[in-house]
Write a protein that holds these residues in place. Structure first.
Motif, short mmCIF file in Angstrom:
data_model
loop_
_atom_site.label_atom_id
_atom_site.label_comp_id
_atom_site.label_asym_id
_atom_site.label_seq_id
_atom_site.Cartn_x
_atom_site.Cartn_y
_atom_site.Cartn_z
N CYS A 41 97.23 5.92 103.13
CA CYS A 41 97.36 5.96 101.67
C CYS A 41 98.25 4.82 101.20
N ALA A 42 99.37 4.63 101.89
CA ALA A 42 100.30 3.57 101.50
C ALA A 42 99.66 2.19 101.67
N ALA A 43 98.91 2.02 102.75
CA ALA A 43 98.26 0.73 102.98
C ALA A 43 97.27 0.41 101.87
N GLU A 44 96.49 1.41 101.45
CA GLU A 44 95.49 1.18 100.41
C GLU A 44 96.14 0.91 99.06
N LEU A 45 97.20 1.62 98.75
CA LEU A 45 97.84 1.46 97.45
C LEU A 45 98.70 0.20 97.37
N SER A 46 99.23 -0.24 98.50
CA SER A 46 100.15 -1.38 98.48
C SER A 46 99.44 -2.70 98.23
N SER A 47 98.13 -2.71 98.34
CA SER A 47 97.35 -3.93 98.10
C SER A 47 96.60 -3.80 96.78
N GLY A 48 96.72 -4.82 95.94
CA GLY A 48 95.95 -4.85 94.70
C GLY A 48 96.48 -3.98 93.59
#
Length: 323
Positions: A213-220
């Motif tokens: 979740c953090a990886a997806e949200l931290s980009s873009g």
């Protein structure tokens, strides 16, 4: 409109102290919250008590506060007989009350004491909170993205326009829902934070790995200012911080519940509190890498005083370049 930032708090204090539970604070003042509006009932009927709880948390050491808008959703308010205009005004009032409490405390105490000017975190509760059946601890609502988008969009806009410094998208059991809210916040140009409710030391309540979740949200997502965990058992928090650190460089926030369990039928918490003092937990979480620490359900002023004491101890032993 000039807004206070999370970054300014971290620059001054290294770790930001988040406030505790609005519900518990109101219950201590004699409020009965067994209602589908929960704390929003008091927001409507006794806004002076909401203001009092905010001030009490500032006095206990909080550097920020979460507005009493978690359960104040437009559909729920309208179902309870409010007009659209009345419901929107009530949501805006949650920010107004916070800002009044902040300024009163600042002028009477905070400024002279050299405290940081608190951040207003505009509470954006999940769709599950509207269902009022404990779904914020399960997710899997079975509704479309469009339903979720319609549910969140106007409230987020109202909170931001009313002057919230940061939108606090909290108690999120679902990555799908969090991504929709993040998109809405980005469209508003609003700074925001996202906080998940979690099932264990690795997974959010719908089952996704919190690291993913953090990886997806931290980009873009350029306006995302903080990511973390709330209303989760304290025993899982250290592990969740470590998982988050593998996937994001954003500041990590944690504000768990007291360790009790929630019964959605009685709307009560039950079970034993944790053996460790909240100060001891808070120190563990800060050492693990949390940059913002506070409390959620069943925490009160004493818990926040303990967090502030933990921060003082942590920072006295930590080099100033750790932020």
């Amino acid at each position: 409109m000039k807004r206070t930032t999370i970054e300014s708090i971290l620059k001054q204090n290294q770790v930001m102290v988040i406030d505790g539970s609005m519900a518990t604070g109101l219950e201590h003042l004699g409020c009965d919250l067994n209602d589908t509006l929960w704390t929003a009932k008091v927001l409507a009927d006794r806004p002076d008590l909401v203001k009092q709880v905010h001030i009490q948390y500032f006095q206990a050491g909080a550097d920020c506060g979460i507005t009493d808008s978690y359960q104040a959703s437009l559909p729920r308010l309208i179902e309870r007989g409010y007009s659209q205009q009345e419901a929107e005004a009530l949501i805006r009032s949650a920010v107004t009350i916070f800002r009044e409490a902040r300024e009163e405390w600042w002028q009477q105490e905070g400024k002279a004491a050299g405290r940081a000017y608190p951040v207003c975190l505009g509470a954006v509760g999940p769709y599950g909170a509207y269902l009022a059946d404990g779904s914020e601890y399960r997710g899997h609502y079975g509704v479309s993205d469009e339903v979720l988008r319609d549910f969140h969009a106007r409230r987020m806009e109202l909170l931001w326009q009313a002057g919230a410094d940061v939108l606090m998208i909290e108690t999120q059991p679902s990555l799908q829902e969090a991504l929709i809210e993040a998109e809405l916040a980005e469209q508003l140009g609003a700074d925001y934070a996202i906080s998940f409710s979690c099932a264990d030391g690795k997974h959010i309540n719908e089952g996704d790995l919190i690291a993913d979740c953090a990886a997806e949200l931290s980009s873009g997502h350029p306006h995302l200012r903080m990511i973390g965990v709330n209303c989760t058992h304290p025993k899982y928090i250290e592990s969740l911080i470590k998982e988050l650190k593998t996937s994001t460089s954003l500041p990590i926030s944690v504000y768990p519940n007291s360790g009790e369990q929630y019964d959605p039928l009685t709307k009560k918490w039950y079970g034993a509190k944790q053996a460790l003092r909240f100060k001891d937990y808070a120190l563990i979480w800060m050492k693990a890498g949390a940059k913002a620490v506070g409390g959620c359900c069943q925490t009160d002023e004493d818990h926040i005083r303990q967090v502030a004491a933990a921060r003082e101890e942590f920072c006295s032993k930590a080099p100033t370049d750790r932020i």
